[in-house]
Design an enzyme around this catalytic site. Structure first.
Site, short mmCIF file in Angstrom:
data_model
loop_
_atom_site.label_atom_id
_atom_site.label_comp_id
_atom_site.label_asym_id
_atom_site.label_seq_id
_atom_site.Cartn_x
_atom_site.Cartn_y
_atom_site.Cartn_z
N CYS A 111 35.27 36.65 41.85
CA CYS A 111 33.70 36.95 41.58
C CYS A 111 33.12 35.87 42.27
CB CYS A 111 33.30 36.83 40.15
SG CYS A 111 34.23 37.66 38.93
N HIS A 251 26.03 35.40 40.39
CA HIS A 251 26.93 36.28 40.04
C HIS A 251 26.41 36.92 38.75
CE1 HIS A 251 30.24 38.80 38.81
NE2 HIS A 251 30.94 37.82 38.05
N ASN A 281 29.26 43.99 35.79
CA ASN A 281 29.80 42.87 36.51
C ASN A 281 30.58 43.49 37.71
OD1 ASN A 281 31.51 41.11 37.50
ND2 ASN A 281 31.83 39.71 35.42
O1 UT7 Z 1 32.90 37.61 36.16
C1 UT7 Z 1 34.11 36.82 36.00
C2 UT7 Z 1 34.14 35.74 35.24
N1 UT7 Z 1 33.89 36.49 33.84
C3 UT7 Z 1 33.03 35.82 33.07
O2 UT7 Z 1 32.13 35.16 33.35
C4 UT7 Z 1 32.83 36.43 31.63
C5 UT7 Z 1 32.30 35.38 30.75
N2 UT7 Z 1 32.48 35.61 29.36
C6 UT7 Z 1 31.72 36.32 28.74
O3 UT7 Z 1 30.84 37.24 29.28
C7 UT7 Z 1 31.63 36.68 27.23
O4 UT7 Z 1 32.98 35.98 26.69
C8 UT7 Z 1 32.08 38.24 26.81
C9 UT7 Z 1 30.90 39.06 27.02
C10 UT7 Z 1 33.45 38.79 27.75
C11 UT7 Z 1 32.47 38.33 25.35
O5 UT7 Z 1 31.52 37.59 24.65
P1 UT7 Z 1 31.76 36.49 23.59
O6 UT7 Z 1 30.41 36.49 22.99
O7 UT7 Z 1 32.39 35.40 24.32
O8 UT7 Z 1 32.54 37.25 22.47
P2 UT7 Z 1 34.09 37.02 21.89
O9 UT7 Z 1 35.09 37.18 23.12
O10 UT7 Z 1 34.00 35.59 21.40
O11 UT7 Z 1 34.08 38.01 20.69
C12 UT7 Z 1 33.31 37.71 19.76
C13 UT7 Z 1 33.54 39.22 18.64
C14 UT7 Z 1 35.01 39.13 18.20
O12 UT7 Z 1 34.81 39.75 16.94
P3 UT7 Z 1 35.31 38.52 15.84
O13 UT7 Z 1 36.69 38.02 15.96
O14 UT7 Z 1 34.31 37.67 15.82
O15 UT7 Z 1 35.53 39.50 14.64
C15 UT7 Z 1 35.29 40.19 19.23
O16 UT7 Z 1 36.53 40.92 18.97
O17 UT7 Z 1 33.19 40.09 19.32
C16 UT7 Z 1 34.27 41.17 19.21
N3 UT7 Z 1 34.26 42.03 20.52
C17 UT7 Z 1 33.45 43.21 20.59
N4 UT7 Z 1 32.58 43.75 19.58
C18 UT7 Z 1 32.11 44.92 19.94
C19 UT7 Z 1 34.60 41.80 21.67
N5 UT7 Z 1 34.31 42.82 22.53
C20 UT7 Z 1 33.66 43.59 21.73
C21 UT7 Z 1 33.04 44.74 22.16
N6 UT7 Z 1 32.08 45.43 21.09
N7 UT7 Z 1 33.12 45.57 23.30
#
Ligand code: UT7
Length: 324
Positions: A111, A251, A281
């Site tokens: 990225c 990005h 992304n």
């Molecule tokens: O581009 C290259 C570099 N990448 C990045 O910069 C990505 C940076 N990170 C992010 O953008 C975020 O971390 C994500 C969008 C990937 C994830 O968001 P988050 O707020 O960090 O969510 P999380 O991984 O902490 O998950 C929170 C909850 C979890 O459920 P529980 O354990 O709280 O019950 C996940 O299982 O959201 C759940 N979850 C989803 N729920 C519905 C994870 N993905 C999904 C989904 N739909 N697609």
């Protein structure tokens, strides 16, 4: 000697993958995706190679710059989804364009691909090794995304963005750069190329682990420090402050990261370009796709100062200050 941005181009596949479509594929919902990422839809290539996206974006950038392929000295392609180990995407583009005086190679910085390419292009110009450079970032991430993994499949999209850079005697162009990597965090965003094996001693299994794995929240935490470090250092090296910048083009990883930067620098939100809602992304392609949209819509104008910033796989990060 400066390095000026004289043209932009982009190419996005037509097929859209909406949040509603994803709801029927994995356990997710439109509300979660919009709230946590800002994404409404992304584009997915269909039987299309990365080099084909790259070629079209490159052609459009050359047309915008009014430059013939024959004038190019260097073609750089940032990609983590090349079609072959060899030839590189850059060589395929070079051949199709008929850029007979150009050297060509790919650069793998995920990225951060676009800002890393800017750094290399600027270095070639300053070393007197190149005058006209085509930088393209192109990805078909859908080929390494697991569409049963909701933590990644809602995030990524396909696309290509390009820029033509030219040596100039004026003060315009790339004013400063700052690039870094932290390979100790490489596990946070990983997609295997080849398995380790003894090719003579073992049965060679079909290579199945082709998909991208991402520890999203770890990367999110990393960006909270790395992105301001990159922006602050690039601004400092240019002798500028955030209030002198017309556009922040980061990005497009997550709208919450863009909002974090808006708040940290006390920016007018209109100065932070956002198009993640349409394209998701697209890795290194996201920044040049933004620049091309901004140029075509008349928002990017001569005399403006912009900060571009990339961060992601590697982990890599970096920023540059550019006077248009
Ligand atoms: O581009 C290259 C570099 N990448 C990045 O910069 C990505 C940076 N990170 C992010 O953008 C975020 O971390 C994500 C969008 C990937 C994830 O968001 P988050 O707020 O960090 O969510 P999380 O991984 O902490 O998950 C929170 C909850 C979890 O459920 P529980 O354990 O709280 O019950 C996940 O299982 O959201 C759940 N979850 C989803 N729920 C519905 C994870 N993905 C999904 C989904 N739909 N697609």
């Amino acid at each position: 000697m400066g390095t000026k941005l004289i043209g932009t181009g982009s190419y996005l596949p037509e097929r859209k993958l909406t949040n509603e479509m994803l709801e029927s594929m994995v356990d997710t919902n439109n509300e979660w995706i919009q709230k946590r990422t800002g994404i409404a839809e992304r584009r997915i290539a269909q039987h299309t190679a990365t080099w084909e996206l790259a070629l079209e974006a490159g052609r459009r950038a050359l047309a915008d710059a009014d430059l013939s392929a024959d004038a190019l000295d260097l073609i750089l392609v940032g990609t983590v989804t090349p079609d072959y180990f060899t030839p590189s995407v850059a060589c395929m583009v070079q051949g199709k364009l008929g850029a007979s005086h150009a050297m060509a190679f790919d650069l793998s910085a995920a990225c951060s691909g676009f800002v890393y390419c800017l750094e290399v292009a600027d270095s070639f110009v300053k070393a007197g090794k190149a005058k006209n450079i085509l930088v393209i970032c192109a990805e078909t991430l859908s080929r390494i995304v697991d569409y049963t993994d909701r933590s990644t499949c809602v995030i990524f999209g396909d696309g290509a963005g390009a820029a033509v850079l030219q040596a100039s005697k004026g003060m315009d162009g790339i004013l400063s750069t700052y690039m870094r990597a932290d390979g100790t965090l490489g596990e946070c965003l990983k997609a295997r190329a080849l398995p380790e094996e003894d090719p003579l001693g073992e049965t060679r299994d079909a290579h199945t682990d082709r998909f991208l794995h991402m520890a999203g929240s770890e990367i999110f935490r990393f960006t909270a420090a790395a992105v301001p470090e990159a922006i602050d250092t690039a601004l400092g090296r240019a002798g500028m402050t955030a209030d002198q910048i017309d556009w922040f083009v980061l990005h497009q990883a997550n709208v919450r990261i863009l909002n974090m930067i808006t708040a940290r620098y006390g920016l007018d939100p209109d100065k932070v370009y956002v198009n993640i809602n349409h394209f998701g992304n697209t890795s290194g392609a996201s920044v040049p796709i933004c620049l091309d949209e901004m140029k075509k819509s008349g928002q990017l104008q001569a005399g403006q100062s912009i900060v571009v910033c990339g961060f992601g796989g590697g982990l890599t990060y970096g920023a540059a200050v550019i006077r248009i």
